[in-house]
Write a protein that holds these residues in place. Structure first.
Motif, PDB file in Angstrom:
ATOM      1  N   THR A  93      25.827 -34.866  -9.772  1.00 43.20           N
ATOM      2  CA  THR A  93      24.386 -35.031 -10.460  1.00 43.20           C
ATOM      3  C   THR A  93      23.905 -36.567  -9.918  1.00 43.20           C
ATOM      4  O   THR A  93      24.581 -37.246  -9.651  1.00 43.20           O
ATOM      5  CB  THR A  93      24.198 -35.192 -11.697  1.00 43.20           C
ATOM      6  OG1 THR A  93      24.905 -36.121 -12.458  1.00 43.20           O
ATOM      7  CG2 THR A  93      24.855 -33.854 -12.338  1.00 43.20           C
ATOM      8  N   THR A 138      23.450 -32.333  -6.022  1.00 43.56           N
ATOM      9  CA  THR A 138      22.163 -31.881  -6.785  1.00 43.56           C
ATOM     10  C   THR A 138      21.436 -33.251  -6.595  1.00 43.56           C
ATOM     11  O   THR A 138      21.591 -34.096  -6.588  1.00 43.56           O
ATOM     12  CB  THR A 138      22.413 -31.301  -8.299  1.00 43.56           C
ATOM     13  OG1 THR A 138      22.761 -32.430  -9.045  1.00 43.56           O
ATOM     14  CG2 THR A 138      23.578 -30.307  -8.201  1.00 43.56           C
ATOM     15  N   GLU A 139      19.857 -32.719  -6.643  1.00 41.11           N
ATOM     16  CA  GLU A 139      18.789 -33.464  -6.910  1.00 41.11           C
ATOM     17  C   GLU A 139      18.294 -33.444  -8.104  1.00 41.11           C
ATOM     18  O   GLU A 139      17.885 -32.100  -8.517  1.00 41.11           O
ATOM     19  CB  GLU A 139      18.004 -33.381  -5.389  1.00 41.11           C
ATOM     20  CG  GLU A 139      18.603 -33.621  -4.209  1.00 41.11           C
ATOM     21  CD  GLU A 139      17.802 -33.326  -2.804  1.00 41.11           C
ATOM     22  OE1 GLU A 139      16.634 -32.375  -3.137  1.00 41.11           O
ATOM     23  OE2 GLU A 139      18.319 -33.459  -1.718  1.00 41.11           O
ATOM     24  N   SER A 140      17.414 -34.356  -8.580  1.00 43.48           N
ATOM     25  CA  SER A 140      16.708 -34.091  -9.841  1.00 43.48           C
ATOM     26  C   SER A 140      15.556 -33.005  -9.254  1.00 43.48           C
ATOM     27  O   SER A 140      15.199 -32.994  -8.168  1.00 43.48           O
ATOM     28  CB  SER A 140      16.047 -35.593 -10.074  1.00 43.48           C
ATOM     29  OG  SER A 140      15.426 -35.812  -8.928  1.00 43.48           O
ATOM     30  N   ARG A 141      15.070 -32.445 -10.282  1.00 39.29           N
ATOM     31  CA  ARG A 141      13.824 -31.516 -10.212  1.00 39.29           C
ATOM     32  C   ARG A 141      12.849 -31.404 -11.127  1.00 39.29           C
ATOM     33  O   ARG A 141      13.354 -31.814 -12.335  1.00 39.29           O
ATOM     34  CB  ARG A 141      14.468 -30.169  -9.840  1.00 39.29           C
ATOM     35  CG  ARG A 141      14.513 -29.045 -10.841  1.00 39.29           C
ATOM     36  CD  ARG A 141      14.286 -27.734 -10.289  1.00 39.29           C
ATOM     37  NE  ARG A 141      15.347 -26.942 -10.130  1.00 39.29           N
ATOM     38  CZ  ARG A 141      15.396 -25.861  -9.237  1.00 39.29           C
ATOM     39  NH1 ARG A 141      14.684 -25.618  -8.398  1.00 39.29           N
ATOM     40  NH2 ARG A 141      16.540 -25.064  -9.079  1.00 39.29           N
TER      41      ARG A 141
ATOM     42  N   MET B 127      20.341 -25.944 -11.055  1.00 42.75           N
ATOM     43  CA  MET B 127      19.994 -27.451 -10.511  1.00 42.75           C
ATOM     44  C   MET B 127      19.811 -26.981  -8.874  1.00 42.75           C
ATOM     45  O   MET B 127      20.113 -26.129  -8.557  1.00 42.75           O
ATOM     46  CB  MET B 127      21.321 -28.133 -10.468  1.00 42.75           C
ATOM     47  CG  MET B 127      21.779 -28.252 -11.892  1.00 42.75           C
ATOM     48  SD  MET B 127      22.853 -29.577 -12.176  1.00 42.75           S
ATOM     49  CE  MET B 127      22.005 -30.976 -12.630  1.00 42.75           C
ATOM     50  N   ARG B 128      19.143 -28.174  -8.590  1.00 46.54           N
ATOM     51  CA  ARG B 128      18.591 -27.769  -7.098  1.00 46.54           C
ATOM     52  C   ARG B 128      19.735 -28.500  -6.208  1.00 46.54           C
ATOM     53  O   ARG B 128      20.155 -29.659  -6.513  1.00 46.54           O
ATOM     54  CB  ARG B 128      17.435 -28.520  -6.581  1.00 46.54           C
ATOM     55  CG  ARG B 128      16.775 -28.146  -5.357  1.00 46.54           C
ATOM     56  CD  ARG B 128      15.268 -28.460  -5.122  1.00 46.54           C
ATOM     57  NE  ARG B 128      14.887 -29.449  -5.359  1.00 46.54           N
ATOM     58  CZ  ARG B 128      14.727 -30.422  -4.231  1.00 46.54           C
ATOM     59  NH1 ARG B 128      15.257 -29.968  -3.174  1.00 46.54           N
ATOM     60  NH2 ARG B 128      14.314 -31.765  -4.261  1.00 46.54           N
ATOM     61  N   ILE B 129      20.247 -27.850  -5.006  1.00 51.13           N
ATOM     62  CA  ILE B 129      21.478 -28.428  -4.617  1.00 51.13           C
ATOM     63  C   ILE B 129      20.825 -29.162  -3.040  1.00 51.13           C
ATOM     64  O   ILE B 129      20.303 -28.336  -2.383  1.00 51.13           O
ATOM     65  CB  ILE B 129      22.279 -27.302  -4.107  1.00 51.13           C
ATOM     66  CG1 ILE B 129      23.173 -26.975  -5.443  1.00 51.13           C
ATOM     67  CG2 ILE B 129      23.587 -27.840  -3.066  1.00 51.13           C
ATOM     68  CD1 ILE B 129      23.824 -25.699  -5.290  1.00 51.13           C
ATOM     69  N   GLY B 130      21.011 -30.368  -2.993  1.00 53.87           N
ATOM     70  CA  GLY B 130      20.195 -31.026  -1.815  1.00 53.87           C
ATOM     71  C   GLY B 130      21.136 -30.947  -0.465  1.00 53.87           C
ATOM     72  O   GLY B 130      20.526 -30.661   0.516  1.00 53.87           O
ATOM     73  N   ARG B 131      22.438 -30.997  -0.589  1.00 54.46           N
ATOM     74  CA  ARG B 131      23.404 -30.764   0.531  1.00 54.46           C
ATOM     75  C   ARG B 131      24.609 -30.514  -0.081  1.00 54.46           C
ATOM     76  O   ARG B 131      25.018 -30.640  -1.293  1.00 54.46           O
ATOM     77  CB  ARG B 131      23.019 -32.063   1.445  1.00 54.46           C
ATOM     78  CG  ARG B 131      23.760 -32.998   0.806  1.00 54.46           C
ATOM     79  CD  ARG B 131      23.450 -34.429   1.412  1.00 54.46           C
ATOM     80  NE  ARG B 131      23.817 -35.592   0.877  1.00 54.46           N
ATOM     81  CZ  ARG B 131      25.198 -36.043   0.965  1.00 54.46           C
ATOM     82  NH1 ARG B 131      25.898 -35.256   1.743  1.00 54.46           N
ATOM     83  NH2 ARG B 131      25.842 -36.902   0.163  1.00 54.46           N
TER      84      ARG B 131
END
Lengths: 141, 141
Positions: A93, A138-141, B127-131
């Motif tokens: 995170t 993961t990136e914040s959303r 959660m959004r997975i950036g990479r």
DNA sequence: TGGAGATTTGGAATGATTCTAAGCCTTGGC
DNA sequence: GCCAAGGCTTAGAATCATTCCAAATCTCCA
């Protein structure tokens, strides 16, 4: 049944009260605690257990392959520790926490990676690859 | 042609002599230097460039997505920086160095990972997975 | 049970990074 | 081109995580 003593012995580690306390504490959590967090969590059980011992013990466990040390994903900040040494995927995170990807998904994910490709990498690089470490950032959303 | 100034501007960063020096120095190396190593490497070109500026600048670049910060793979020790932000696989050594996996292999490796599985992970975890970050952890041999 | 050697401990030391506050420089508006 | 506004740079201090130290204690095997 297998006692902690057995496990320690098999890994070439002496069995001490502090090591049993710390290993047990790390085993029961899924949160990948930092050394300080672990120190806090065992305080009620053994108030005299020092932070230096937490570090020494986690180092010894890591060197013995009993646990895994997870470097801070942020670059700065404390590292985390994981009593689960079987290959699995982590979700990281933006605030530095580390979570486990559910086992079935983790396995499906790792199964995609061909051993053949790893073998070719070993051939080309001349190095032995011990394991493949995968994090889903993961990136914040 | 695209100047460093253009790149900085596009990323919302002011263009300064120090930033140009540091970005250029990071661009030309494949060694994933630490902040101190980078500081050493630019000393002859700009002796007054302070270590604080190296840290500030690398932070700014990282926040802007211009470069990537690589946490120490050892758990302790300095982090490293990479001017190559395209998804690629790293090979990590027991002494803390980080190497790039040759591009063709890196690509083949990452292509194995199905987007579908990532999508399912996003669904399940919320959660959004950036990479996906992949390291091949080498052992001494 | 004894003793060699590993482990634990508090505190000091180290290493990496961040913070601080003052001066300087870049940028955008004129 | 000139000027402010505010971002950037700087040295040094401060902080945080981790390791080192040396003395006391404990573990394990004979």
């Amino acid at each position: 049944m297998t006692t902690y003593r057995d496990i320690f012995t098999r890994h070439g580690l002496r069995c001490t009260r502090q090591r049993e306390t710390l290993y047990a504490a790390l085993k029961v959590t899924k949160s990948h605690p930092t050394a300080e967090e672990l120190h806090d969590r065992v305080r009620d059980q053994d108030a005299g257990l020092s932070l230096a011992t937490v570090y020494n013990t986690l180092d010894a466990f890591t060197a013995a392959g009993l646990i895994r040390r997870l470097p801070s994903t942020l670059g700065s900040g404390p590292c985390r520790y994981d009593a689960d040494t079987h290959e699995h995927v982590h979700l990281t995170t933006p605030d530095g926490r580390i979570m486990d990807v559910p086992d079935d998904l983790s396995e499906r994910f790792l199964d995609q990676l061909s051993d053949e490709l790893v073998a070719e990498l070993e051939r080309r690089t001349g190095m032995r690859i011990g394991r493949v470490s995968v994090q889903l950032v993961t990136e914040s959303r």
